[in-house]
Scaffold this active site. Structure first.
Site, PDB file in Angstrom:
ATOM      1  N   LEU A  44      18.069   9.499 -25.639  1.00 26.13           N
ATOM      2  CA  LEU A  44      18.922   9.824 -26.775  1.00 26.13           C
ATOM      3  C   LEU A  44      18.486   8.876 -27.871  1.00 26.13           C
ATOM      4  CD1 LEU A  44      22.440  10.087 -25.081  1.00 26.13           C
ATOM      5  CD2 LEU A  44      21.113  11.961 -26.059  1.00 26.13           C
ATOM      6  N   ASP A  45      18.265   9.400 -29.083  1.00 27.23           N
ATOM      7  CA  ASP A  45      17.804   8.508 -30.147  1.00 27.23           C
ATOM      8  C   ASP A  45      18.897   7.504 -30.512  1.00 27.23           C
ATOM      9  OD1 ASP A  45      19.514   9.700 -32.114  1.00 27.23           O
ATOM     10  OD2 ASP A  45      17.995  11.169 -32.608  1.00 27.23           O
ATOM     11  N   GLU A  46      18.527   6.525 -31.293  1.00 24.76           N
ATOM     12  CA  GLU A  46      19.426   5.424 -31.636  1.00 24.76           C
ATOM     13  C   GLU A  46      20.728   5.916 -32.271  1.00 24.76           C
ATOM     14  OE1 GLU A  46      19.081   1.134 -33.972  1.00 24.76           O
ATOM     15  OE2 GLU A  46      17.488   2.623 -34.196  1.00 24.76           O
ATOM     16  N   SER A  48      22.186   8.822 -31.684  1.00 25.33           N
ATOM     17  CA  SER A  48      22.903   9.755 -30.813  1.00 25.33           C
ATOM     18  C   SER A  48      23.706   9.006 -29.760  1.00 25.33           C
ATOM     19  CB  SER A  48      21.918  10.711 -30.143  1.00 25.33           C
ATOM     20  OG  SER A  48      21.249  11.478 -31.118  1.00 25.33           O
ATOM     21  N   ARG A 146      14.053  15.104 -31.356  1.00 23.93           N
ATOM     22  CA  ARG A 146      15.148  15.365 -32.308  1.00 23.93           C
ATOM     23  C   ARG A 146      15.432  16.865 -32.477  1.00 23.93           C
ATOM     24  NH1 ARG A 146      16.590  10.642 -34.882  1.00 23.93           N
ATOM     25  NH2 ARG A 146      17.423  11.668 -36.719  1.00 23.93           N
TER      26      ARG A 146
END
Length: 188
Positions: A44-46, A48, A146
């Site tokens: 999960l990106d930063e 999210s 993403r």
């Protein structure tokens, strides 16, 4: 003996344990004393939040990251999302990926009228002066870089907040942001 964990990843953390670039970042090891060789399954990106699975079993990681396991996300989007936009999301939309145009696979999508309590307040996105927001659920079996953010933007509703709520049959349930739960195995 392998160990397995469910984590409600909060906003602002990277889905990794080591970061070697110059800027300091918040890492998963700050949330719990995970055993050596623990790896995040997927990322999960930063920006999210939500359900992140962690394990010491590399084979389990491969199975869960396969294109047969569903991942469900709740996206808070800019504006009041329309049924037409949801229909486009279901059919697949064109996004950019690694410098080329890519059409996403068909997925499940629906408007969310009421959020479950596990979502919580999260970080403040903005106030009403900047216009309305709404929520949509997307269930995918693929996971390009993403992807959910790119999909909602492609139909005219950029994502403001993104939360993964389910991986296979494992759900975020009642985990609070930053909370970790060790499980015997991942029954996907």
């Amino acid at each position: 003996m392998h160990r397995h964990f469910l984590l409600h990843k909060p906003h602002g953390f990277l889905s990794q344990f080591i970061y070697q670039k110059k800027r300091s970042k918040r890492l998963l090891g700050e949330l719990f004393d995970f055993p050596e060789q623990t790896m995040a399954i997927g990322r999960l990106d930063e920006d999210s939040e939500g359900l992140l699975l962690l394990t010491t079993d590399g084979m389990m990681s491969e199975i869960i990251r396969s294109k047969t396991i569903e991942k469900e996300y709740y996206a808070q989007v800019d504006g009041i999302i329309t049924e037409e936009a949801v229909s486009q999301l279901k059919s697949g939309v064109e996004i950019g990926f690694k410098g080329i145009r890519y059409t996403t696979k068909p997925c499940q999508a629906r408007i969310i009228d009421e959020l479950p309590s596990c979502i919580g307040q999260g970080r403040r996105i903005r106030d009403e002066r900047h216009g309305p927001t709404s929520w949509v659920s997307l269930t995918l079996t693929e996971g390009k870089f993403r992807q959910v953010r790119k999909m909602t933007a492609a139909v005219g509703f950029p994502t403001l907040r993104l939360i993964r709520v389910r991986v296979g049959s494992l759900e975020l349930q009642n985990l609070k942001a930053g909370e970790v739960k060790e499980v015997d195995n991942f029954l996907i």
